[in-house]
Structure formats: C-alpha cells, structure tokens
Write an enzyme that holds these catalytic residues in place. Sequence first.
Site, PDB file in Angstrom:
ATOM      1  N   GLU A 194       0.709  -1.230  -0.094  1.00 31.03           N
ATOM      2  CA  GLU A 194      -0.037   0.158   0.111  1.00 31.03           C
ATOM      3  C   GLU A 194       0.865   1.216   0.063  1.00 31.03           C
ATOM      4  OE1 GLU A 194      -3.123   0.060  -0.514  1.00 31.03           O
ATOM      5  OE2 GLU A 194      -3.839  -2.003   0.057  1.00 31.03           O
ATOM      6  N   ARG A 221       0.974   3.812  -3.362  1.00 27.28           N
ATOM      7  CA  ARG A 221       0.235   5.165  -3.081  1.00 27.28           C
ATOM      8  C   ARG A 221       1.307   6.231  -2.879  1.00 27.28           C
ATOM      9  NH1 ARG A 221      -5.473   3.889   0.000  1.00 27.28           N
ATOM     10  NH2 ARG A 221      -5.486   1.850  -0.491  1.00 27.28           N
ATOM     11  N   ASP A 262      -5.394 -10.095  -8.083  1.00 23.41           N
ATOM     12  CA  ASP A 262      -5.595  -9.093  -9.205  1.00 23.41           C
ATOM     13  C   ASP A 262      -4.276  -8.386  -9.851  1.00 23.41           C
ATOM     14  OD1 ASP A 262      -5.028  -7.743  -6.867  1.00 23.41           O
ATOM     15  OD2 ASP A 262      -6.904  -6.245  -7.121  1.00 23.41           O
ATOM     16  N   GLU A 290     -11.843   0.814 -10.354  1.00 23.00           N
ATOM     17  CA  GLU A 290     -11.527  -0.133 -11.527  1.00 23.00           C
ATOM     18  C   GLU A 290     -12.385  -0.063 -12.576  1.00 23.00           C
ATOM     19  OE1 GLU A 290     -11.818  -1.083  -8.280  1.00 23.00           O
ATOM     20  OE2 GLU A 290      -9.737  -1.415  -7.833  1.00 23.00           O
TER      21      GLU A 290
HETATM   22  C1  DMJ Z   1      -6.288   0.710  -5.143  1.00 20.04           C
HETATM   23  O1  DMJ Z   1      -5.447   0.843  -4.085  1.00 20.04           O
HETATM   24  C2  DMJ Z   1      -5.411  -0.162  -6.192  1.00 20.04           C
HETATM   25  O2  DMJ Z   1      -6.185   0.085  -7.292  1.00 20.04           O
HETATM   26  C3  DMJ Z   1      -5.281  -1.665  -5.752  1.00 20.04           C
HETATM   27  O3  DMJ Z   1      -4.467  -2.089  -6.878  1.00 20.04           O
HETATM   28  C4  DMJ Z   1      -6.530  -2.238  -5.671  1.00 20.04           C
HETATM   29  N1  DMJ Z   1      -7.244  -1.499  -4.572  1.00 20.04           N
HETATM   30  C5  DMJ Z   1      -7.229   0.100  -4.552  1.00 20.04           C
HETATM   31  C6  DMJ Z   1      -8.541   0.628  -5.331  1.00 20.04           C
HETATM   32  O4  DMJ Z   1      -9.649  -0.267  -5.278  1.00 20.04           O
END
Ligand code: DMJ
Length: 673
Positions: free
Chosen positions: A304, A308, A437, A573
Amino acid sequence: MYSAAAAAAAPPRRDFISVTLSPEEVVGAGGYNNSKAWRRRSCWRKWKQLSRLQRSVILFLFAFLAVCGVVSYTSMGEPWKSLTNKSLDDQRTEPGIPGLKLANPAVLPAPQKADADLGDYPELSPQKLPKPPHVRRGPSNLQIKPPRRDVRLKTRHGTSRVVEEPVQADKEDKTEKSVISWRGAVIEPDQSTEPPSSKIKEPEKPSSVEDVDQKEPVAINERQMAVIEAFRHAWKGYKDFAWGHDELKPLSKSYSEWFGLGLTLIDALDTMWILGLKEEFEEARKWVANDLVFDKNVDVNLFESTIRILGGLLSTYHLSGDSLFLEKAKEIGNRLMPAFKTPSKIPYSDVNIGRGTAHPPRWTSDSTVAEVTSIQLEFRELSRLTGDEKFQKAVDEVMKHVHTLSGKNDGLVPMFINTNSGQFTHLGVYTLGARADSYYEYLLKQWIQGGKKENELLEDYMRAIEGVKKHLLKRSQPKKLTFVGELAHGHFSAKMDHLVCFLPGTLALGAHNGLTADHMKLAEALIETCYQMYAQVETGLSPEIVHFNLHAQKGHKDVEIKPADRHNLLRPETVESLFYMYRFTGDKKYQDWGWEILQNFNKYTRVPTGGYTSINNVQNPSNPEPRDKMESFFLGETLKYMFLLFSDDIDLINLDKYVFNTEAHPLPIWAPA
Ligand code: DMJ
C-alpha cells in the site's frame, strides 16, 4: 675464387685483374675471419687494386643512381601518401553505420561474431561510440518481422501526420525497428525514456522535462469541469477536517489514520497536477516539504505504501519536475527496503519505517501474491531515477522467483506465498480479484515499462490470460454477460469482485501494445459486464462483489448481490477500464457510462459539508448507509480516471509514453539505451 695451387698451374695469360692473396686470406688455411675489420680492410684493398678508369666508372654509376633515386622519390611521394591515409580512413569507418568515423581509433575493431546482431554492436570496439540510431533487439525466441517504418509527425494542433519512410537495407531495418511476435501477438516496441543503468549515475531528468512535443493546451470540456468540481468538493472536506492525515471521515468531520503519512494528500498530488489545480497543488507541496516525516516508529504495509506513496511521489516528480518529490521518494524507498530481508527474498507484508525492521502479519508468515508482485513498477523506476540498482534488483528477484514456481494453474497463481520457503501456499484457489489481481496487471505493465524486452513477463501474462479463458470465463443469464469467476479446488464459483474490473483496461492496453486482437474483444465484453454491475443496481453504483446467474430464472437479473457484499468503497476499476476503452476505441458510449457513474457518486456518496463517503448499501437509494470514510484512491484514482476518460486529448498522459501503476500514478515508459 682461386686457390694458391690453381694459381701455380695457371693457363696462358688473358686480360684479367690479378689478385694476390696473402696466406691468411687463403680459404681453408684457417685464416678466414668474418670480422668487420677484416671485411673493411679487404674491401679497401680491392678498391685500391682497381684501375683509375674502373674506379671512375663505378663512382659515376653510383652518382647516377643517387640522382635517379631523389627524382623518383619526389614524384611518387604524393600518391603514396594519400593512398596510405585513405586506407587508414577506411579502417576508421564503422561497419553498419555509413558515414560514422571514429575520431581516433586506438586499435582495429575486434572481429565481428558471425551471429552478432546490431544489439551487440557497441561492445565490438573499445572506443566509446556514438549511440546508433534506435537500436532494438528482438528476443531470441521471437520472430523479427521487418520493414516499412511509419513516422508520425505531430502538428501544432496535436493531430498526427503519417509519413512513410523508404525501406532501407535489411540490416539497417533491424536496427531501426523490431516487430516481434509471440504466439500470434504482434508487438511493436515504441518507448520514450532511458532505462535504468547498472551503474550509479546522475539522477535522470523527469519525463515532463524530456517532453519535446509540447503543444497548446486543449480546452477543458463540461464533463471534465464536473470532475474538477467533484475533486474540489472532496478536497475541501479533506482540507477542513483531515489535513495532513491519512483519510477523511466526512460525516464525523474528522479523519482516520492508517500509516500517519498524509496518504490522501500524497495520493492526490498528481491528480491535482493533471486537473490543473495549481493553488491546491502548491499548498499540498508545502505540506510535503515541511511536514511529511518518514522517520516514524510506525508499521506500514509494503504494497500500500509503495503504490500510493512511492508511486504518487514518483509520478508527481515526473509531471512537475520538482526534485522535492524525488528526494521524498528516495527516502521512503530506502525505508521500505528492510521488507526484502527474508529467507526467501519474498518480502514481508509490513515494515516499520522508523526502526528499519520488517515482519509478516501476526498470524502467518505468508505474504499476499498480488502484494509482492505489484511493487515492481515503482521500485524499478526508483532505480532508474537514482542510478541505484538495489531497488530494482530486489523486486526483479521476486518476479523471477514467482516465474519459476510450481502451483500455478495454466498461468493462474494462488493467493499466498510463504516468506520462509518462497513457495505458494493455500493452493487450489484462483481468482482475478482480491489478493491476485494486480499480479496480472503488473506482468503486462512491467513488460511495457521496460520496453517490451522482458519476455518472461510477457509469457506469464499471455499464459495467464489463456488460463482465465480456460478456467474462469463464463456467461451469465439472461443477458449473456461475459464475466470472470473463481476456481476453488476444481469448483467454479460465479463470484466476481469489483476489483476484477481492472482487467478490461489491462487487456485493451495489451492489445494496444500489439498483443492479439482477441484480447480487445474480451476487453469489450468484460467492460460491458462491469458497466452492468452498476447499471443493474438500484443506486447505479456497483457493490464490492457480485454473483452472476448462470441459469435463467424468471424475474432475475444477471447480477445477484449478497448482503455482506453490497458496499461501495468509491473504487476506480470500472472507470479506469472505461478510460482505456475510450482512449483506444473512441467509442463515446464509454464516456457516457462514466458520466452516469459520476452522477451516481454525486447523488449517493457526496457529503454536503465536503468530501465523499463510501456506502454500505448500493441497493437502497433512499438510504445507502454512508460509512463515513473517503478512501485515498477516490482522489488518487477514481476522479483522475474520470477526468482522463472525458478528455479527447490523447497527449494528456499519453499511453505510449506513460504506464499507470495500480494506484493510477503515471510512470514513464523506458526507451532503449
Ligand atoms: C487501490 O489501492 C489499487 O487500485 C489497488 O490495486 C486495488 N485497490 C485499490 C482500489 O480499489
């Protein structure tokens, strides 16, 4: 030569030069001596014994020869000299690069290997050669497809003109452009920024500084204005009640802390830059300069904070050219490195950035597969910018290791990996949703970032998409929507996370980069499904998870929602994929779908006093049950992708120059060295 005995029995006299030999001069008498003095004396005697006439003739001949020698030297000198120089010049001309001459060759070039291609060229000579134009090397197992080169010339108004360059000789064509194919996928490398060097070097310039084709800004349209308005409203809430904290709690007019690093502010920096919100950007920059402190005794999640914070700082550095952001990126990058100190080199999930220690979650020594394989774009870029290869080495090692692991199912990966053994755990469950994912997303995006040369990444990506088609794709009833389900120990589940809606965008990006056209077909089918996950719901907003109906039942829609899954966290998404689909097809329906979604966010999640909130119940328009939290990705991703979706300017983050990380932070695509 005569012996003494022969002289005694001499024949009748003829005209001859008589030679008297002293005893020591008689051959075989033991008097032979080949010393210099002996030879000198002997010659002088012979000269003296010649008649005056003989001596004059010999001297004349010598004088004549000397004069001839001088005359012929002066007349032959020039052509000889130029001949000599020409051959040297020929040696200096580099083979394969007509007209390129070495300034001062120390040695002749080493013999060229029979199978050497032009990618090996610079190693042939110890000279530091100027870069050959646009040298690219097709991977050995890929087929090189040649010639015609389209050159797109950008006009001042941003439109492009195609100029066809003449086909050149075979060898030159290979240096100009390689078109490669992988199982029917045609790939045309085309990148912009320098890749990382293995040596420490001066920091790279930000990509915005390298952008030469600056053009007049394209006017912002009404829908984009609506996004700006939404952003300002969200920012107002954050500024008023959560400034410098991680997330806004818009209802309670307060904030929540996760890492204590101003997460929303950092995640939103490049969005403000892209939306042109200068004042807000400057204010946030001041906070980064004066108040962002990483030297804190706090545990952060490696994934994270990478996507970010590190991602946000790197992209803001590229867009703004402001070195403050690179300095901060370097600092957080270094502080995250202890995560990689594990027996397997598969990183731990958590790092204490103040203490420099790392650990897995308390209940397990596993890490999540998506987490350890979705930090690569950021760490690789950090290496490129700083010239310090340790960041890239650490994350590349993870990818190489995962590439070789068993436990995959036709390219699909399990969700967990053990940090001690380095093996997958909890085998048998396969999903494109949570915990797996972005593994798939980053396979493709790393391949693009690195200039489409890292074949293992492409292979793993292509194999995985085949695995999706084989095991996870099904159609719902009644609308026959194509969706991606899950597989658990051989049993198919028609469950799909909203997170999976990143996939149509990624497939479209792959197709845009030359991968097979059926990826685009699949992308089109899946984005329709993702849109229906909004459209078939009462609020027009998607829940976190849906279940698709596999059998037609009267009065049932395709999408079923379980009570535990009906929340919406303002996730990006679907909007992200709509953006890619619009960029690559120009089909306005994608903009219209995005516009509907924005309006529904405004209707059901907007908090009048500032900010937006996630909601608990997308099925209840009269009370969607606000959860009192605005996730940082709403500003970092959702609104950014909305703004880009509504734009008709393909140069607003050009997808041939930038690749978005999984948190929507654009990073430059590297050009070949
Ligand atoms: C974000 O932090 C990123 O896109 C991550 O890959 C998946 N979760 C969140 C958004 O849904």
